[in-house]
Design a protein around this motif. Sequence first.
Motif, PDB file in Angstrom:
ATOM      1  N   PRO A 127      11.251  87.639  25.131  1.00 29.32           N
ATOM      2  CA  PRO A 127      11.585  88.889  24.439  1.00 29.32           C
ATOM      3  C   PRO A 127      10.467  89.923  24.446  1.00 29.32           C
ATOM      4  O   PRO A 127      10.732  91.118  24.578  1.00 29.32           O
ATOM      5  CB  PRO A 127      11.906  88.442  23.013  1.00 29.32           C
ATOM      6  CG  PRO A 127      11.351  87.074  22.869  1.00 29.32           C
ATOM      7  CD  PRO A 127      11.308  86.473  24.243  1.00 29.32           C
ATOM      8  N   LEU A 128       9.224  89.464  24.292  1.00 29.57           N
ATOM      9  CA  LEU A 128       8.112  90.427  24.295  1.00 29.57           C
ATOM     10  C   LEU A 128       6.901  89.767  24.923  1.00 29.57           C
ATOM     11  O   LEU A 128       6.144  89.069  24.238  1.00 29.57           O
ATOM     12  CB  LEU A 128       7.824  90.891  22.864  1.00 29.57           C
ATOM     13  CG  LEU A 128       7.396  92.347  22.728  1.00 29.57           C
ATOM     14  CD1 LEU A 128       8.387  93.303  23.377  1.00 29.57           C
ATOM     15  CD2 LEU A 128       7.207  92.705  21.276  1.00 29.57           C
ATOM     16  N   ASP A 129       6.772  89.978  26.210  1.00 26.16           N
ATOM     17  CA  ASP A 129       5.673  89.347  26.940  1.00 26.16           C
ATOM     18  C   ASP A 129       4.398  90.172  26.793  1.00 26.16           C
ATOM     19  O   ASP A 129       4.452  91.402  26.773  1.00 26.16           O
ATOM     20  CB  ASP A 129       6.056  89.239  28.419  1.00 26.16           C
ATOM     21  CG  ASP A 129       4.978  88.542  29.206  1.00 26.16           C
ATOM     22  OD1 ASP A 129       4.729  87.364  28.934  1.00 26.16           O
ATOM     23  OD2 ASP A 129       4.355  89.196  30.065  1.00 26.16           O
ATOM     24  N   CYS A 157      28.181  86.084  27.538  1.00 34.19           N
ATOM     25  CA  CYS A 157      27.411  84.906  27.962  1.00 34.19           C
ATOM     26  C   CYS A 157      27.636  83.757  26.997  1.00 34.19           C
ATOM     27  O   CYS A 157      27.920  83.962  25.819  1.00 34.19           O
ATOM     28  CB  CYS A 157      25.937  85.235  28.144  1.00 34.19           C
ATOM     29  SG  CYS A 157      24.938  85.336  26.688  1.00 34.19           S
ATOM     30  N   CYS A 158      27.546  82.543  27.531  1.00 32.67           N
ATOM     31  CA  CYS A 158      27.899  81.377  26.716  1.00 32.67           C
ATOM     32  C   CYS A 158      26.670  80.687  26.166  1.00 32.67           C
ATOM     33  O   CYS A 158      26.783  79.703  25.439  1.00 32.67           O
ATOM     34  CB  CYS A 158      28.737  80.408  27.530  1.00 32.67           C
ATOM     35  SG  CYS A 158      27.849  79.743  28.930  1.00 32.67           S
ATOM     36  N   GLY A 159      25.474  81.190  26.504  1.00 27.07           N
ATOM     37  CA  GLY A 159      24.281  80.572  25.950  1.00 27.07           C
ATOM     38  C   GLY A 159      23.039  81.331  26.338  1.00 27.07           C
ATOM     39  O   GLY A 159      23.023  82.048  27.338  1.00 27.07           O
ATOM     40  N   ILE A 160      22.018  81.172  25.519  1.00 24.59           N
ATOM     41  CA  ILE A 160      20.752  81.842  25.808  1.00 24.59           C
ATOM     42  C   ILE A 160      19.598  80.869  25.611  1.00 24.59           C
ATOM     43  O   ILE A 160      19.709  79.906  24.848  1.00 24.59           O
ATOM     44  CB  ILE A 160      20.529  83.065  24.887  1.00 24.59           C
ATOM     45  CG1 ILE A 160      20.710  82.627  23.435  1.00 24.59           C
ATOM     46  CG2 ILE A 160      21.443  84.205  25.216  1.00 24.59           C
ATOM     47  CD1 ILE A 160      20.202  83.634  22.470  1.00 24.59           C
ATOM     48  N   ALA A 161      18.509  81.135  26.306  1.00 25.70           N
ATOM     49  CA  ALA A 161      17.266  80.379  26.088  1.00 25.70           C
ATOM     50  C   ALA A 161      16.155  81.415  26.043  1.00 25.70           C
ATOM     51  O   ALA A 161      16.055  82.266  26.925  1.00 25.70           O
ATOM     52  CB  ALA A 161      17.038  79.379  27.207  1.00 25.70           C
ATOM     53  N   SER A 162      15.347  81.339  24.968  1.00 24.50           N
ATOM     54  CA  SER A 162      14.278  82.314  24.780  1.00 24.50           C
ATOM     55  C   SER A 162      12.934  81.612  24.761  1.00 24.50           C
ATOM     56  O   SER A 162      12.827  80.493  24.239  1.00 24.50           O
ATOM     57  CB  SER A 162      14.491  83.045  23.454  1.00 24.50           C
ATOM     58  OG  SER A 162      13.286  83.639  23.019  1.00 24.50           O
ATOM     59  N   GLU A 163      11.924  82.291  25.277  1.00 25.55           N
ATOM     60  CA  GLU A 163      10.580  81.712  25.235  1.00 25.55           C
ATOM     61  C   GLU A 163      10.142  81.440  23.801  1.00 25.55           C
ATOM     62  O   GLU A 163       9.322  80.568  23.549  1.00 25.55           O
ATOM     63  CB  GLU A 163       9.587  82.655  25.923  1.00 25.55           C
ATOM     64  CG  GLU A 163       8.253  81.984  26.173  1.00 25.55           C
ATOM     65  CD  GLU A 163       7.131  82.948  26.475  1.00 25.55           C
ATOM     66  OE1 GLU A 163       7.193  83.613  27.509  1.00 25.55           O
ATOM     67  OE2 GLU A 163       6.194  83.028  25.666  1.00 25.55           O
ATOM     68  N   GLU A 164      10.684  82.188  22.853  1.00 27.08           N
ATOM     69  CA  GLU A 164      10.273  82.022  21.457  1.00 27.08           C
ATOM     70  C   GLU A 164      11.005  80.908  20.725  1.00 27.08           C
ATOM     71  O   GLU A 164      10.667  80.599  19.585  1.00 27.08           O
ATOM     72  CB  GLU A 164      10.458  83.335  20.687  1.00 27.08           C
ATOM     73  CG  GLU A 164       9.577  84.468  21.172  1.00 27.08           C
ATOM     74  CD  GLU A 164       8.070  84.175  21.050  1.00 27.08           C
ATOM     75  OE1 GLU A 164       7.687  83.230  20.335  1.00 27.08           O
ATOM     76  OE2 GLU A 164       7.295  84.874  21.708  1.00 27.08           O
ATOM     77  N   ASN A 165      12.044  80.321  21.351  1.00 20.62           N
ATOM     78  CA  ASN A 165      12.784  79.251  20.687  1.00 20.62           C
ATOM     79  C   ASN A 165      12.572  77.940  21.423  1.00 20.62           C
ATOM     80  O   ASN A 165      12.525  77.922  22.656  1.00 20.62           O
ATOM     81  CB  ASN A 165      14.287  79.551  20.661  1.00 20.62           C
ATOM     82  CG  ASN A 165      14.596  80.790  19.846  1.00 20.62           C
ATOM     83  OD1 ASN A 165      13.738  81.291  19.125  1.00 20.62           O
ATOM     84  ND2 ASN A 165      15.802  81.291  19.977  1.00 20.62           N
ATOM     85  N   GLU A 166      12.502  76.868  20.652  1.00 21.44           N
ATOM     86  CA  GLU A 166      12.226  75.579  21.280  1.00 21.44           C
ATOM     87  C   GLU A 166      13.372  75.133  22.181  1.00 21.44           C
ATOM     88  O   GLU A 166      13.154  74.622  23.269  1.00 21.44           O
ATOM     89  CB  GLU A 166      11.985  74.538  20.187  1.00 21.44           C
ATOM     90  CG  GLU A 166      11.514  73.237  20.781  1.00 21.44           C
ATOM     91  CD  GLU A 166      10.817  72.364  19.765  1.00 21.44           C
ATOM     92  OE1 GLU A 166      10.545  72.840  18.643  1.00 21.44           O
ATOM     93  OE2 GLU A 166      10.559  71.211  20.112  1.00 21.44           O
ATOM     94  N   ASN A 173      13.100  89.172  19.729  1.00 24.96           N
ATOM     95  CA  ASN A 173      13.894  87.962  19.956  1.00 24.96           C
ATOM     96  C   ASN A 173      15.243  88.074  19.242  1.00 24.96           C
ATOM     97  O   ASN A 173      16.299  87.860  19.831  1.00 24.96           O
ATOM     98  CB  ASN A 173      13.094  86.760  19.438  1.00 24.96           C
ATOM     99  CG  ASN A 173      13.581  85.448  19.986  1.00 24.96           C
ATOM    100  OD1 ASN A 173      14.067  85.383  21.119  1.00 24.96           O
ATOM    101  ND2 ASN A 173      13.465  84.389  19.215  1.00 24.96           N
ATOM    102  N   GLU A 174      15.182  88.460  17.962  1.00 28.66           N
ATOM    103  CA  GLU A 174      16.421  88.591  17.164  1.00 28.66           C
ATOM    104  C   GLU A 174      17.364  89.618  17.763  1.00 28.66           C
ATOM    105  O   GLU A 174      18.561  89.408  17.853  1.00 28.66           O
ATOM    106  CB  GLU A 174      16.076  89.076  15.752  1.00 28.66           C
ATOM    107  CG  GLU A 174      15.780  87.976  14.784  1.00 28.66           C
ATOM    108  CD  GLU A 174      15.227  88.551  13.483  1.00 28.66           C
ATOM    109  OE1 GLU A 174      15.575  89.693  13.117  1.00 28.66           O
ATOM    110  OE2 GLU A 174      14.410  87.841  12.857  1.00 28.66           O
TER     111      GLU A 174
END
Length: 335
Positions: A116-118, A86-95, A73-74
Amino acid sequence: MSMITTLDEFIIRRQKDFPYASGELTGLLRDIGVAAKIVNREVNKAGLVNILGVADHQNTSGDTVQKLDMYANEKLIDCLKNSGECCGIASEENESFMPLEAISEKPSKYVVVFDPLDGSSNIDVNVSVGTIFGIYRRLSSTDEECQVTDFLQKGTELVAAGYVLYGTSTMLVYTTGRGVNCFTLDPSIGEFCLSHKDIKIPNHGQHYSVNQGYYLKFDVEMRRYIDHCSDMGLGLRYIGSMVSDIHRILFQGGIFLYPNTRANPKGKLRLLYECNPLSFVVEQAGGKAINTQLDRILDVEIHELHQKATIAIGSPDMVDEMKAFVEKYSAPMAP
Ligand code: AHM
Ligand code: MG
């Protein structure tokens, strides 16, 4: 000697196919390739170093987060932050999503979503895991920070999507809506090299892929379809790592199912981070992806970042057959 095409060369060549392309998407895909190499290095030595084990918190979906998930993720966040594309990200690991500051005068017009790591429950036992990503064009004005609505777009709006499989070889598979191509990491030169061009999924396969342990928790129509797969003599293959299962299906055909269960009435997998990107890839290879309400996954409206979905995805004939079973067995009984 045959010529090698690296991921970077391929992406740059493809950019020339779009006369008005500004290079941002090209840059983003390259940055994801770089992040994949960094994650790959760590995944490969996970058995050697003291990075294994369960960290002491859960992600927003209630799963136990392992250390390597957070590392991946990091690294993805760092690579995308530094890229400026890119102007923004959304990760499964972040709320929540994360707006990124522009690093130049040029405002960026894309947002990236990723898992990030499924399949991270497989890390401790050296079974393949993967990274899944999707890229959307931002909807908000470039004068302001990106908004949640930039991420809450249907899968039909994906500009690019793909996955990295950390398997016996590490492979990066992606689409920009013009077919699907696969690149295999050559560790001796540290480059992803084009290995499978314009992948087409077989119309039918010899395997079905579902967590059969939940059989009694599935709806009756899904149980009937699974019985049918077994009656037809299909083999069962289920890795517990969706990227790996989808990768096999992409090359050999088959169907992957994650229906609703009593514990997960809306399904377990996430629409934004898992189902949409993989559905885009599978459709681009000629396959199909629907949910258990029989709606095309890419057409499903998304209302929240961590929205869950049910899914049936894979060879087109098998998805059609599953659809016919659900229609038949969920039809009201005649009086
Ligand atoms: P994760 O994102 O927490 O790793 O969960 C997703 C994974 C998929 O890769 C896999 O297909 C599924 O969860 C397995 O779930 P189950 O153990 O319920 O069958
Ligand atoms: Mg996942």
